[in-house]
Scaffold this active site. Sequence first.
Site, PDB file in Angstrom:
ATOM      1  N   GLU A 130       0.826  -1.211   0.000  1.00  0.00           N
ATOM      2  CA  GLU A 130       0.000   0.000   0.000  1.00  0.00           C
ATOM      3  C   GLU A 130       0.858   1.258   0.000  1.00  0.00           C
ATOM      4  O   GLU A 130       1.497   1.572   1.005  1.00  0.00           O
ATOM      5  CB  GLU A 130      -0.887  -0.007   1.262  1.00  0.00           C
ATOM      6  CG  GLU A 130      -1.805   1.197   1.372  1.00  0.00           C
ATOM      7  CD  GLU A 130      -2.757   1.111   2.561  1.00  0.00           C
ATOM      8  OE1 GLU A 130      -2.472   0.339   3.513  1.00  0.00           O
ATOM      9  OE2 GLU A 130      -3.777   1.808   2.535  1.00  0.00           O
ATOM     10  N   GLU A 182     -12.163   1.478   4.659  1.00  0.00           N
ATOM     11  CA  GLU A 182     -11.241   1.841   5.730  1.00  0.00           C
ATOM     12  C   GLU A 182     -11.450   3.332   5.972  1.00  0.00           C
ATOM     13  O   GLU A 182     -10.992   4.176   5.193  1.00  0.00           O
ATOM     14  CB  GLU A 182      -9.787   1.553   5.343  1.00  0.00           C
ATOM     15  CG  GLU A 182      -8.840   1.781   6.509  1.00  0.00           C
ATOM     16  CD  GLU A 182      -7.379   1.646   6.114  1.00  0.00           C
ATOM     17  OE1 GLU A 182      -6.757   0.650   6.504  1.00  0.00           O
ATOM     18  OE2 GLU A 182      -6.862   2.541   5.419  1.00  0.00           O
TER      19      GLU A 182
HETATM   20  C1  LER Z   1      -2.616   3.793   6.918  1.00  0.00           C
HETATM   21  O1  LER Z   1      -2.840   5.117   6.653  1.00  0.00           O
HETATM   22  C2  LER Z   1      -3.449   2.943   6.050  1.00  0.00           C
HETATM   23  O2  LER Z   1      -4.051   3.385   5.115  1.00  0.00           O
HETATM   24  C3  LER Z   1      -3.517   1.524   6.397  1.00  0.00           C
HETATM   25  O3  LER Z   1      -4.282   0.826   5.471  1.00  0.00           O
HETATM   26  C4  LER Z   1      -2.099   0.982   6.448  1.00  0.00           C
HETATM   27  O4  LER Z   1      -1.918   0.042   7.406  1.00  0.00           O
HETATM   28 MN    MN Z   2      -5.327   2.128   3.858  1.00  0.00          MN
END
Ligand code: LER
Ligand code: MN
Length: 271
Positions: A154, A248
């Site tokens: 990521e 998220e």
């Molecule tokens: C952190 O900002 C994030 O986006 C998470 O998915 C990374 O662990």
């Molecule tokens: Mn993330």
Amino acid sequence: MIKSSVTISLVPEAKGGPFVYWDDLPNNCAKAAELGFDGVEIFPRSTESVDKNQFQDLLSKHNLQFAAMGTGAGMLVHNLSLTSKDINTRNKATEFIKSIIDFAGNLGAPAIIGSMQGRHGNGTSKEQAIEWLSSGLNELGEYANQYKTPLLYEPLNRYETNLFNTIGDTVRYLNTLDCENIKILADLFHMNIEEKCIHQAIQNSGNKIGHVHFVDSNRHAAGFGHMNHKPISEALNEIGFDQFVSAEAFPLPNSDEAAKSTISSFNKYFR
Ligand code: LER
Ligand code: MN
């Protein structure tokens, strides 16, 4: 077909972080299923802290898929990083990530490398940090191959890493690795900070995107900010993306409202 997912954090130290559901795995799996999510993404403290049989039962009871498993607690709780100056810390980071790959891979899900990538500086050159990162990713990507799951890498925004911030730079970087089993996790929050144009970055990513963090401009749930998700969903369909778009986001105004806004945005743009 693109699938929906929602994050569940099981890490008390992560409180205040961008995860929709928190702590109660049975209850949160039930809620995710009730709202119509296809899967769940979990963020554990370690693999020992999750009861694998119970989780498997929950997935089958609620007809949920296991979307992905985060490794960020390795950094947050245990201070590990793939680009630490200390070889013991790098080795422990690799072992921690392998334990997540084993847990998730056995259930058919990929592991995510986000904050565990670390950063350069403080005596470590960018070249050196990238060399350590490459060696870690090559080893871990190969390791994930045994489960036929990719390893998700990521790119983060500039305030969280100084290694790779954009999808384009990450695609170019991944093409330099020996292991081809590493896919990009495209987090729309980080992209909103770093990309010139979010949907163009997706269009130019080739077949490298393996997972998406679905969120709005302000890191609230999709629907609670000013991001235009329509061209983004169109671009993902255009490149043939067929994996998880996983919420998220901050649990604001609360987890349930964030989850509801996410699934209604998902249905609006992806169904
Ligand atoms: C952190 O900002 C994030 O986006 C998470 O998915 C990374 O662990
Ligand atoms: Mn993330």
